[in-house]
Every structure is written in C-alpha cells, then in structure tokens.
Design a protein around this motif. Sequence first.
Motif, mmCIF file in Angstrom:
data_model
loop_
_atom_site.group_PDB
_atom_site.id
_atom_site.type_symbol
_atom_site.label_atom_id
_atom_site.label_comp_id
_atom_site.label_asym_id
_atom_site.label_seq_id
_atom_site.Cartn_x
_atom_site.Cartn_y
_atom_site.Cartn_z
ATOM 1 N N VAL A 138 0.414 -0.795 -0.158
ATOM 2 C CA VAL A 138 -0.094 -0.280 -0.336
ATOM 3 C C VAL A 138 0.805 1.356 -0.172
ATOM 4 O O VAL A 138 2.032 1.064 0.264
ATOM 5 C CB VAL A 138 -1.194 -0.052 1.134
ATOM 6 N N THR A 139 0.172 2.472 -0.566
ATOM 7 C CA THR A 139 0.836 3.814 -0.163
ATOM 8 C C THR A 139 0.977 3.858 1.272
ATOM 9 O O THR A 139 0.340 3.412 2.638
ATOM 10 C CB THR A 139 -0.072 4.726 -1.215
ATOM 11 N N ALA A 140 1.606 4.836 1.173
ATOM 12 C CA ALA A 140 2.144 5.074 2.695
ATOM 13 C C ALA A 140 0.841 6.164 3.352
ATOM 14 O O ALA A 140 0.465 6.207 4.412
ATOM 15 C CB ALA A 140 3.392 6.508 3.100
ATOM 16 N N ALA A 141 0.081 6.917 2.738
ATOM 17 C CA ALA A 141 -0.928 7.218 2.809
ATOM 18 C C ALA A 141 -2.322 6.644 3.015
ATOM 19 O O ALA A 141 -3.236 6.845 3.814
ATOM 20 C CB ALA A 141 -1.738 8.509 1.316
ATOM 21 N N GLU A 142 -2.653 5.495 2.724
ATOM 22 C CA GLU A 142 -3.327 4.571 2.446
ATOM 23 C C GLU A 142 -2.957 4.428 4.286
ATOM 24 O O GLU A 142 -3.682 3.536 4.511
ATOM 25 C CB GLU A 142 -3.273 3.572 1.944
ATOM 26 N N GLU A 146 -4.665 8.418 5.817
ATOM 27 C CA GLU A 146 -5.278 9.442 5.026
ATOM 28 C C GLU A 146 -5.965 9.169 3.791
ATOM 29 O O GLU A 146 -6.756 9.886 3.004
ATOM 30 C CB GLU A 146 -4.256 10.352 4.481
ATOM 31 N N VAL A 147 -5.886 8.029 3.227
ATOM 32 C CA VAL A 147 -6.389 7.614 1.881
ATOM 33 C C VAL A 147 -7.483 6.250 2.091
ATOM 34 O O VAL A 147 -6.647 5.528 2.828
ATOM 35 C CB VAL A 147 -5.685 7.599 0.572
ATOM 36 N N GLU A 148 -8.587 6.252 1.545
ATOM 37 C CA GLU A 148 -8.839 4.494 1.517
ATOM 38 C C GLU A 148 -8.224 4.137 1.378
ATOM 39 O O GLU A 148 -8.120 3.789 -0.045
ATOM 40 C CB GLU A 148 -10.419 4.627 1.814
ATOM 41 N N ILE A 149 -8.393 2.794 0.939
ATOM 42 C CA ILE A 149 -7.485 1.555 0.506
ATOM 43 C C ILE A 149 -8.574 0.284 0.080
ATOM 44 O O ILE A 149 -9.770 0.236 0.213
ATOM 45 C CB ILE A 149 -6.534 0.109 1.466
#
Length: 163
Positions: A138-142, A146-149
Amino acid sequence: MMWDAITEAMAGLYPRAQPWHVTYPAEGFDLRAASAYPADGHWHFVTYGLGERWGFELTFRVVRGAGEQPPQWPFLMLNRVAGYANAAAEPFEEGQWLDLGGPVTGFPGTDGPATGLTVVILAADPQLGDRFLQLVGVTAAEANGEVEIDDDHPLLVTDPGRA
C-alpha cells in the motif's frame, strides 16, 4: 511450521502448478527458501523458514504479467521483511504494517518497477489462514489512514502499477 506442511497447503490450492523455488544462502539472508506459484492473474509467493521460530510464514500475491517466470523482486522483499521479523522481540500479527522506506519492489535496485507502494500491511492469507501472514503493498497515505485502501480484490493482490 514444517516445510512439508507449507508445501502441502500450497499444493492444496494449486494441485497442478509447477512452482518456482528459490533457496537463499545461509549467510546474509533471513529465509531458507521461498516459492512462487502461478495463480489466476497473479503469482502467489510463500516463505520457508520463519515458522520454526515464529509459527507463521509470509505470503505475497502480485499481479502476473505476460512472462512465464515470476518477478524476482518479491523474493528479495520477502527476505527483507523476514529480517524485520527475526529482529523483532514479538511475532508479527495481522493488522501490523511495515514502512519499507522505499518502493516495495526495491526499484531501482531490482527487476521491479517504480511504484508508490512503500508499506506492507500484514493480513491473514485469505486462502491459507492466519498461520500465513500475507503482505499487501500500500502507499504511505493508505497505511496512515489518509486515503482509503481499495480492497475490492478478495485475494489482496498487490499491483505495483496502481500507485
């Protein structure tokens, strides 16, 4: 977990598959071996060697390209995460995540592509259960919420091309 149990579990999922096996040199590596099984639309990787100490093995599913052979970067990533596991005071658990500090693919030092996926979340492998912790890129934001997976794939297949 013994090697035969791992092989038996994977053979139950892929009875006709010819897996790709990798063994790691004893010095400088944290795993003894890993295998990649061709699955429908993805490669399913599994480790050998953590179960003896921790009671679980790692799995990883990555989108399958047109090639007949699995990419090599997941074998390196699995060994890296095994190193984190071996250095930890407590065993890994479902729901934990690890920031790898760079692309999960090891780009540019491997055959993996550039990607914004830099964190792996540990989940119970959806087909093998909680004795197999699956890594999901996943991304760091996920990872930070901060961001929905986007978890619409029931097998939690990692696609480096999505970020």
